[in-house]
Write an enzyme that holds these catalytic residues in place. Structure first.
Site, short mmCIF file in Angstrom:
data_model
loop_
_atom_site.label_atom_id
_atom_site.label_comp_id
_atom_site.label_asym_id
_atom_site.label_seq_id
_atom_site.Cartn_x
_atom_site.Cartn_y
_atom_site.Cartn_z
N ASP A 1 -41.98 113.67 35.59
CA ASP A 1 -41.48 115.10 35.78
C ASP A 1 -41.32 115.48 37.35
O ASP A 1 -41.79 116.58 37.70
CB ASP A 1 -42.46 116.00 35.27
N MET B 1 -40.77 112.62 24.17
CA MET B 1 -42.44 112.47 24.62
C MET B 1 -42.45 110.95 24.93
O MET B 1 -43.66 110.35 24.43
CB MET B 1 -43.44 113.04 23.83
N GLU C 1 -37.64 128.46 27.46
CA GLU C 1 -37.00 127.12 27.32
C GLU C 1 -35.85 127.27 26.66
O GLU C 1 -34.70 126.60 26.98
CB GLU C 1 -37.94 126.13 26.71
N HIS D 1 -39.21 120.82 30.74
CA HIS D 1 -40.72 120.69 30.97
C HIS D 1 -41.58 122.11 30.98
O HIS D 1 -40.75 123.09 31.53
CB HIS D 1 -41.16 120.10 32.08
N ILE E 1 -41.74 108.04 28.22
CA ILE E 1 -41.35 107.81 29.54
C ILE E 1 -40.31 107.01 29.63
O ILE E 1 -40.13 105.90 28.89
CB ILE E 1 -42.58 107.14 30.32
N ASN F 1 -35.98 122.92 20.78
CA ASN F 1 -35.12 123.02 21.98
C ASN F 1 -33.69 122.55 21.51
O ASN F 1 -32.69 122.97 21.85
CB ASN F 1 -35.68 122.37 23.10
N THR G 1 -35.70 111.43 37.33
CA THR G 1 -35.89 110.26 38.17
C THR G 1 -37.09 109.50 37.78
O THR G 1 -37.74 109.93 36.70
CB THR G 1 -36.03 110.67 39.66
N ASN H 1 -34.25 116.92 31.66
CA ASN H 1 -35.58 117.09 30.92
C ASN H 1 -36.17 118.63 31.03
O ASN H 1 -35.88 119.07 31.99
CB ASN H 1 -36.58 116.35 31.43
C1 GAR Z 1 -41.17 121.87 24.58
O1 GAR Z 1 -42.18 122.76 25.00
C2 GAR Z 1 -40.95 120.96 25.94
O2 GAR Z 1 -40.82 121.79 27.07
C3 GAR Z 1 -42.21 120.04 25.73
O3 GAR Z 1 -42.42 119.68 24.43
C4 GAR Z 1 -41.86 120.84 23.43
C5 GAR Z 1 -40.99 120.41 22.55
O4 GAR Z 1 -40.64 121.21 21.71
N1 GAR Z 1 -41.73 119.07 26.52
C6 GAR Z 1 -42.63 118.12 27.31
O5 GAR Z 1 -43.84 118.69 27.46
C7 GAR Z 1 -42.21 116.97 28.21
N2 GAR Z 1 -42.93 116.64 29.28
P1 GAR Z 1 -39.55 121.21 20.83
O6 GAR Z 1 -39.45 119.95 20.23
O7 GAR Z 1 -39.52 122.18 19.60
O8 GAR Z 1 -38.44 121.33 21.62
#
Ligand code: GAR
Length: 208
Positions: free
Chosen positions: A151, A96, A180, A115, A98, A16, A147, A113
């Protein structure tokens, strides 16, 4: 006009983050990444950032171990780093950990964020597996303001992704991830254009 300064928080792979970098470099997102901060020392996301000449910081959670409230103490360090780099919008891109009120109060409606589910379904870890276990036919991803509460913040944008027969957590995650990579940069650009207005739980997008 001042360009929006982003602080991107990461923990892992950083795809991302890469999508944001790509959209900035192509001019689609009018913002700059002031700093990339990781809570994991060897996060591949940090290497990606360095390859693009970005400023990176590893903030070691162990550095606050033993303090009376380590999570808040960690976020205080995070906050100082973000402020030092004059960050205006904080983006959690696969972060990852909180975040606490220390950060949320200082950056109210300025932390977003991504998700990998259609919130409010399947918050927390392993969202794609949760979706498969539940047997839903449509999964997806959500960008929301952060917030307190896992999530649960106001939803900015969502995209639906079909669940296919025979999907595994990996195949579904890959399909969601592609979405995403479009959704998060889009939300950042809307913020940069000043088009997001939060009213209670709703985020209104001007001229959507
Ligand atoms: C992504 O799928 C993101 O949506 C998720 O972790 C992955 C990170 O991928 N985030 C969560 O689950 C947060 N609760 P990346 O490091 O390749 O961007």
């Amino acid at each position: 006009m001042n360009i929006l300064r982003l602080g991107v928080l990461v923990s892992g792979r950083g795809s991302n983050l890469q999508a944001i970098i790509n959209e900035i470099e192509s001019g689609t997102v009018k913002a700059e990444i002031a700093v990339v901060i990781s809570n994991k020392h060897k996060a591949p996301a940090l290497e990606r950032a360095e390859r693009h000449g970005l400023t990176t910081v590893f903030l070691d959670p162990k550095s606050v171990a033993g303090m009376s409230d380590p999570r808040q103490a960690y976020d205080q360090k995070l906050l100082e780093t973000l402020q030092h780099h004059h960050v205006q919008l904080v983006v959690l891109a696969g972060y990852m950990k909180i975040v606490t009120s220390v950060l949320i109060d200082a950056y109210k409606s300025r932390i977003m964020n991504i998700h990998p589910s259609l919130l409010p379904s399947f918050p927390g870890l392993h969202a794609q597996q949760q979706a498969l276990d539940h047997g839903v036919k449509v999964a997806g991803c959500t960008v929301h303001f952060v917030t307190e509460g896992m999530d649960t913040g106001p939803i900015i944008l969502q995209r639906a992704v079909p669940v296919k027969e025979g999907d595994t957590a990996d195949t579904l995650s890959d399909r969601i991830l592609k979405e995403e990579h479009g959704l998060l940069p889009r939300a950042i650009q809307l913020f940069a254009e000043g088009r997001l207005k939060v009213e209670g739980r709703a985020v209104h997008v001007r001229d959507a």
